[in-house]
Structure formats: C-alpha cells, structure tokens
Design a protein around this motif. Structure first.
Motif, short mmCIF file in Angstrom:
data_model
loop_
_atom_site.label_atom_id
_atom_site.label_comp_id
_atom_site.label_asym_id
_atom_site.label_seq_id
_atom_site.Cartn_x
_atom_site.Cartn_y
_atom_site.Cartn_z
N LEU A 184 0.78 -1.26 -0.57
CA LEU A 184 -0.36 0.10 0.00
C LEU A 184 1.34 0.87 -0.05
O LEU A 184 2.04 1.58 0.15
CB LEU A 184 -0.42 0.34 1.12
N ILE A 185 0.44 2.28 -0.81
CA ILE A 185 0.96 3.26 -0.83
C ILE A 185 0.34 4.44 -0.40
O ILE A 185 -1.51 5.12 -0.88
CB ILE A 185 2.21 4.01 -1.84
N LEU A 186 -0.14 5.10 0.31
CA LEU A 186 -0.96 6.38 1.17
C LEU A 186 -0.39 7.60 0.68
O LEU A 186 0.27 8.20 1.62
CB LEU A 186 -1.06 6.17 2.74
N ALA A 187 -1.12 8.38 0.13
CA ALA A 187 -0.12 9.38 -0.79
C ALA A 187 -2.14 10.17 -1.00
O ALA A 187 -2.62 10.48 -1.54
CB ALA A 187 -0.51 9.25 -2.39
N THR A 188 -2.36 11.40 0.34
CA THR A 188 -3.74 11.16 0.57
C THR A 188 -3.98 12.66 1.14
O THR A 188 -5.03 13.31 0.70
CB THR A 188 -4.54 10.14 1.69
N GLY A 189 -2.91 13.47 0.37
CA GLY A 189 -2.53 14.56 0.86
C GLY A 189 -2.86 15.22 2.38
O GLY A 189 -3.39 14.21 3.34
N VAL A 190 -3.42 16.58 2.28
CA VAL A 190 -4.48 17.79 3.09
C VAL A 190 -5.30 18.21 3.08
O VAL A 190 -5.85 18.57 0.97
CB VAL A 190 -3.80 18.27 3.88
N ASP A 191 -5.78 18.57 3.82
CA ASP A 191 -7.29 19.61 3.32
C ASP A 191 -6.63 20.72 3.95
O ASP A 191 -5.98 20.87 4.86
CB ASP A 191 -8.58 19.04 4.20
N THR A 192 -7.30 22.26 3.05
CA THR A 192 -7.02 23.49 3.49
C THR A 192 -7.93 23.46 3.97
O THR A 192 -9.16 23.56 3.98
CB THR A 192 -6.41 24.28 1.71
#
Ligand code: FAD
Length: 309
Positions: free
Chosen positions: A105-113
C-alpha cells in the motif's frame, strides 16, 4: 490480488504509480478527485516549467504518463483499510462496497486546506486570479513589492507574515478575531516592518484585482493586492490511523514514512507527511515510497541478494 494499491492521484500518488508500473507490477491508483494540485492556478516552481504549469494540466500529464506504463487509475473513495491477517496483504473498501486486495500500500492522501470564508466574490475565482492565496512558498514571489495581507491572529500567522516580508515591505497581519501575540512577538514583527492590526475582520470581499478587508471600527475597507489566510491545513490521515497509531497530535504521518515505511508493506508520501507541502517534494517522496515498496515485494519473492538486505 494486485501488487500495489495507491490511495491518491495527486503528484505523490501519480509519481509512485508511474514508478511501480515501470517496475512491471500491477498497480491501481484510487482517488476521490480532490488533489490540491487541481487548485493551483499556475505553478512557477515546478522544476522544468519556467513559464509555469496549470495544476490541472500537470495532473493530466502525470495521469497520462502513469497510465501509459500500465497503471490503472479509478475514481472512488476509500473508506476502510485493514491488514488481511490470514492471507497477507491489505484490503481496502470503497464507498459503495467495492473491495481491493493488494500486497502493498502507498498512502498519498494529501491534506485539506483550511479555507477562508468570503462575504462576496467567488472563492475559486479569487484563487485563480491570485487575490486569495494559500501558499507563500509557492507564490510569494508573484506578489513581490505588492500590498500583502496575512489573516491570522497567532504565531502561525505572524510567522507567515514574516516569511512574506522577503517579498514585500508592505505586509500587514490582520487578526481574524483578536491578536494572540506576546509583546516580544509584536516587537519582532515591528522590527521587521510588519504592520499588525488590532481590530477584527468584519468582511472579506474579493474583487477582480484586489481583496477588500473591512476592519471593525474603520470607516472604509482596506485594499490589498493579495490575502493569505494562515489557517493551516488538516492532514487526510484517517486511513493511516486505521492501520495503527502512526499519526502525531496534528494528524501528520511521520516524515520517514516515504523511506522507512509505516509497517511492512505500507508507505506514505506527499503532503500527508509532516514536512514541506510542495509538488516537487511529493513527487520525490512518491518515487522513494514506490522503490522501497518494490524492493520489499522483491524480498518476499526471493529476488534480492541476501547480503544486500
Ligand atoms: C492554491 C494552492 C496553490 C499551490 N501552489 C503550489 C505551487 O505553486 N507549487 C507547489 O509545489 N505546490 C503548490 N501547492 C501545494 C501542492 O498542491 C501540494 O503540495 C501537492 O498537491 C501535494 O501532492 P499530494 O499528492 O501529496 O496531495 P494531493 O495533490 O492533495 O492529492 C491527494 C490525493 O488523495 C486523494 N484522497 C485522499 N483521501 C482519499 C480517500 N480516502 N479515498 C480516495 N482518494 C483519497 C485525493 O483525491 C487526491 O487525489 C499549492 C496548493 C494550493 C492549495
């Protein structure tokens, strides 16, 4: 079962997907269509694009690039993730119930501004025209010598105002509610020439070429060429949290997650990690996460020299 599931199709997930596909593995990228890169009006600090590139164009190019080498990319929201204890690997459940099983698995889920609320003017249009900005590192340069406002009452806002001082001598820090700075912090800002207002903001109005800020007790709104709300961001780390206690109190995944992994077979990359939220950083971390995960899979397959482990 596929080799690798990547959650996220921003710069981190797409770079990781390209690498994994070119390692001749079956990889699926699942995303819910909300990459922050899609917001970037035109980035001028992505290496190799001296005239800048529109964020949506970059994502389209990176998507095409990964797909050309065989990455499968599908839209969907992953709502649950767990280890498959008996069979090995991981199981992701999507909204609607679809299941994806993967060895890694690779989690590349970012952020919410965390966004500012405008009283008039369209938020998206204001970001596109540059009167509303969220990332001084990305686009402070574009506002060199302009009238810049930073919205934020605390140390975070003060630090952002100080950072923007490099670009302009006309920087004003405006509290959202009330100033929450010590006398020493106020003195530092004053010494650097950052103006600190005391009254709270009553209205924020975006026009075509300026941001109008109405301050309590002032007769007319102040006009700024651009406004940076310093409200930070919220990491999208809920999937990592389902796999173990990996996140710090701010919800960030540790920086080393792209190089050392979170647990065997799980890596993370991009903004969701603590550190510098930038496209070039996200792509670099994506490449590293993909390569480390590929090597971990090779180890399972017996394709690694014993002395190299
Ligand atoms: C207005 C603005 C301007 C910017 N300008 C620049 C700039 O000029 N230069 C620069 O370097 N950076 C800039 N940035 C920052 C840049 O956009 C980010 O650093 C970059 O997008 C991070 O890439 P990422 O892949 O980590 O995350 P993102 O691009 O945010 O991608 C996250 C991905 O995860 C997916 N996702 C999350 N959770 C789930 C889930 N549960 N299920 C399915 N999918 C999920 C999303 O759909 C998305 O595809 C800017 C940001 C903003 C907001």
């Amino acid at each position: 079962m596929i080799d690798v599931l990547i959650v996220g199709a921003g710069p981190a997930g797409l770079a990781a997907g390209l690498y994994i596909a070119r390692y001749r593995r079956r990889v699926r990228i699942v995303h819910d269509g909300s990459s922050r890169a899609l917001w970037v009006p035109r980035s001028r600090n992505v290496p190799g694009f001296p005239d800048g590139i529109i964020g949506a164009d970059l994502i389209a190019r990176m998507t095409d690039h990964a797909m050309r080498y065989g990455a499968e990319i599908a839209e969907g929201k992953v709502v649950e993730i767990a280890r498959r204890d008996d069979e090995g690997g991981f199981r992701a459940i999507l909204e609607g119930g679809a299941i994806i099983d993967a060895r890694g698995l690779i989690l590349a889920t970012g952020v919410d501004t965390n966004l500012a609320q405008l009283d008039s003017g369209d938020h998206g249009a204001a970001v596109r025209s540059g009167v509303l900005r969220y990332c001084p590192i990305c686009d402070g340069f574009e506002h060199s010598d302009e009238r810049i406002a930073v919205l934020g009452s605390d140390l975070h806002g003060a630090a952002e105002a100080m950072f923007l001082r490099q670009y302009s001598s006309d920087v004003t820090l405006i509290p959202k509610w009330q100033v929450a700075l010590t006398d020493a912090q106020r003195s530092e800002l004053a010494a650097s020439g950052v103006d600190v207002l005391e009254g709270r903001v009553m209205r924020l109005d975006a026009t075509k070429d300026a941001m109008l800020v109405a301050i309590e007790g002032e007769a007319a709104p102040r006009r700024f060429d651009t406004l940076y709300p310093a409200f930070g961001s919220t990491p999208r780390s809920e999937l990592a949290a389902m796999l173990g206690p990996w996140t710090d109190p701010n919800g960030c995944i540790p920086f080393s997650a792209f190089s050392d992994g979170l647990l065997p077979g799980v890596y993370a990359a991009g903004d969701v990690l603590e550190g510098l939220d930038q496209i070039s950083v996200a792509t670099g971390q994506g490449a590293m996460a993909a390569t480390r995960l590929h090597n971990w899979l090779r180890e399972q397959e017996g394709h690694v020299m014993a002395d190299q482990k």
